[in-house]
Design an enzyme around this catalytic site. Sequence first.
Site, PDB file in Angstrom:
ATOM      1  N   TYR A  38      -7.970   6.278  -4.139  1.00 54.47           N
ATOM      2  CA  TYR A  38      -7.538   7.509  -3.537  1.00 54.47           C
ATOM      3  C   TYR A  38      -7.129   7.145  -2.292  1.00 54.47           C
ATOM      4  O   TYR A  38      -7.809   7.850  -1.197  1.00 54.47           O
ATOM      5  CB  TYR A  38      -8.852   8.511  -3.460  1.00 54.47           C
ATOM      6  CG  TYR A  38      -8.465   9.995  -3.464  1.00 54.47           C
ATOM      7  CD1 TYR A  38      -7.871  10.574  -4.611  1.00 54.47           C
ATOM      8  CD2 TYR A  38      -8.301  10.748  -2.504  1.00 54.47           C
ATOM      9  CE1 TYR A  38      -7.396  11.767  -4.749  1.00 54.47           C
ATOM     10  CE2 TYR A  38      -8.027  11.936  -2.419  1.00 54.47           C
ATOM     11  CZ  TYR A  38      -7.637  12.471  -3.325  1.00 54.47           C
ATOM     12  OH  TYR A  38      -7.083  13.971  -3.418  1.00 54.47           O
ATOM     13  N   VAL A  40      -3.225   5.439  -1.031  1.00 53.07           N
ATOM     14  CA  VAL A  40      -1.770   5.973  -0.808  1.00 53.07           C
ATOM     15  C   VAL A  40      -1.148   6.692  -1.781  1.00 53.07           C
ATOM     16  O   VAL A  40      -0.861   7.897  -1.585  1.00 53.07           O
ATOM     17  CB  VAL A  40      -1.084   4.517  -0.629  1.00 53.07           C
ATOM     18  CG1 VAL A  40       0.556   4.771  -0.554  1.00 53.07           C
ATOM     19  CG2 VAL A  40      -1.545   3.480   0.482  1.00 53.07           C
ATOM     20  N   GLN A  41      -1.134   6.166  -3.061  1.00 50.75           N
ATOM     21  CA  GLN A  41      -0.704   7.097  -4.059  1.00 50.75           C
ATOM     22  C   GLN A  41      -1.472   7.890  -4.914  1.00 50.75           C
ATOM     23  O   GLN A  41      -1.200   8.948  -5.211  1.00 50.75           O
ATOM     24  CB  GLN A  41       0.024   6.080  -5.094  1.00 50.75           C
ATOM     25  CG  GLN A  41       1.613   5.675  -4.566  1.00 50.75           C
ATOM     26  CD  GLN A  41       2.610   6.457  -4.677  1.00 50.75           C
ATOM     27  OE1 GLN A  41       2.591   7.641  -5.435  1.00 50.75           O
ATOM     28  NE2 GLN A  41       3.533   6.141  -4.049  1.00 50.75           N
ATOM     29  N   HIS A 124       3.234   0.356  -9.660  1.00 48.41           N
ATOM     30  CA  HIS A 124       3.800  -0.856  -9.223  1.00 48.41           C
ATOM     31  C   HIS A 124       3.782  -1.915  -9.987  1.00 48.41           C
ATOM     32  O   HIS A 124       2.840  -2.155 -10.837  1.00 48.41           O
ATOM     33  CB  HIS A 124       3.334  -1.147  -7.845  1.00 48.41           C
ATOM     34  CG  HIS A 124       3.853  -2.228  -6.931  1.00 48.41           C
ATOM     35  ND1 HIS A 124       5.141  -2.565  -6.886  1.00 48.41           N
ATOM     36  CD2 HIS A 124       3.447  -3.179  -5.868  1.00 48.41           C
ATOM     37  CE1 HIS A 124       5.521  -3.435  -6.009  1.00 48.41           C
ATOM     38  NE2 HIS A 124       4.492  -4.059  -5.670  1.00 48.41           N
ATOM     39  N   GLU A 212      11.070  -3.486   0.674  1.00 50.46           N
ATOM     40  CA  GLU A 212      10.157  -3.335   1.603  1.00 50.46           C
ATOM     41  C   GLU A 212      10.503  -4.158   2.596  1.00 50.46           C
ATOM     42  O   GLU A 212      10.412  -3.967   3.891  1.00 50.46           O
ATOM     43  CB  GLU A 212       8.794  -3.399   1.299  1.00 50.46           C
ATOM     44  CG  GLU A 212       8.272  -2.122   0.186  1.00 50.46           C
ATOM     45  CD  GLU A 212       7.117  -2.421  -0.465  1.00 50.46           C
ATOM     46  OE1 GLU A 212       6.371  -1.470  -1.147  1.00 50.46           O
ATOM     47  OE2 GLU A 212       6.724  -3.847  -0.535  1.00 50.46           O
ATOM     48  N   GLU A 244      18.949   5.410  22.158  1.00 46.44           N
ATOM     49  CA  GLU A 244      20.008   5.039  21.289  1.00 46.44           C
ATOM     50  C   GLU A 244      19.722   4.155  20.359  1.00 46.44           C
ATOM     51  O   GLU A 244      20.330   3.857  19.251  1.00 46.44           O
ATOM     52  CB  GLU A 244      21.021   4.202  22.472  1.00 46.44           C
ATOM     53  CG  GLU A 244      21.626   5.235  23.432  1.00 46.44           C
ATOM     54  CD  GLU A 244      22.463   6.339  22.777  1.00 46.44           C
ATOM     55  OE1 GLU A 244      23.055   6.202  21.643  1.00 46.44           O
ATOM     56  OE2 GLU A 244      22.835   7.342  23.733  1.00 46.44           O
ATOM     57  N   SER A 270      32.148  12.015  15.631  1.00 43.17           N
ATOM     58  CA  SER A 270      33.338  11.747  16.557  1.00 43.17           C
ATOM     59  C   SER A 270      34.219  10.649  15.876  1.00 43.17           C
ATOM     60  O   SER A 270      33.724   9.897  15.292  1.00 43.17           O
ATOM     61  CB  SER A 270      33.150  11.520  17.969  1.00 43.17           C
ATOM     62  OG  SER A 270      32.303  10.056  18.102  1.00 43.17           O
TER      63      SER A 270
END
Length: 301
Positions: A38, A40-41, A124, A212, A244, A270
């Site tokens: 329980y 990341v995914q 994965h 990644e 920037e 532009s």
Amino acid sequence: MAKIDFGGVLEDVVTSEEFSMERAKNVLKNETIAVLGYGVQGPGQAMNMRDNDIRVIVGQRKGGQSWKKAIDDEFIPGETLFPLEEAAERGTIIQFLVSDAGQMATWPKIKACLKEEDALCFSHGFSITYKEQTGVDPPENVDVIMVAPKGSGRTVRSNFLAGSGINSSYAVFRDYTGKARERTLAIGIAIGSGYLFPTTFENEVYSDLVGERGVLMGCLAGVMEAQYNILRKHGHSPSEAFNETVEELTQSLIRLVAENGMDWMYTNCSTTAQRGALDWRHRFRDAVTPVFEKLYKSVVS
């Protein structure tokens, strides 16, 4: 199966219209999906399946922060939340979503919990593709499948809540039961996939690791760092160099690209920006191509 034109190449794709949620529910009606991990995914996939009325339980090391998070997300200890091994024993489709290192560490105990005709599902391809190094070699009497969302676990959940799907890759490594593909597609739809693209475990992990290390993280961080340093070297203030390099990209341009595409960006900036980007695009492509070649070789070797 539907076809999508990707850059002039027709690719197979399974859509949520073709493989409906009702069909997914029918395929999974006698299954118990055990989401192991329980972190990341796990949260996004588990909650999406629960919200789609799929029978899902969570397996997690007891007492840690992830265990507490599962409780906060209304998984109930002893009913829908269990220690890893107990969840694996209770499940019929085992979604092995702990980290790659965690899969290596826990595999001997999880393997002992697998029953004939269970399905071992990954998000994965790492542990199977590099099984000689990881030691993750599933028994012959289970299905081995994969559904790999092309986004973070948080995105899997946020897209679902917003009513939109996420692209996912899917693969079948072993079809012991004769129903591995149906199980795979049903899981893919149940976790919130809008489009499911066929792949192999090897191709998924190779492309994922290149992504990644490349454009998604490593290359992006390196390019931003290089531009920032050059601007600072030539006397620009830290705020100007940052704005920037990072601010405008992350807070404005990348969102417009996500919404409208790169062609739209070129036609809605532009003429100075357009001309400069066109002039320098191919130089950057040619400069980084050898780096990407080395990167790909390092991943597959």
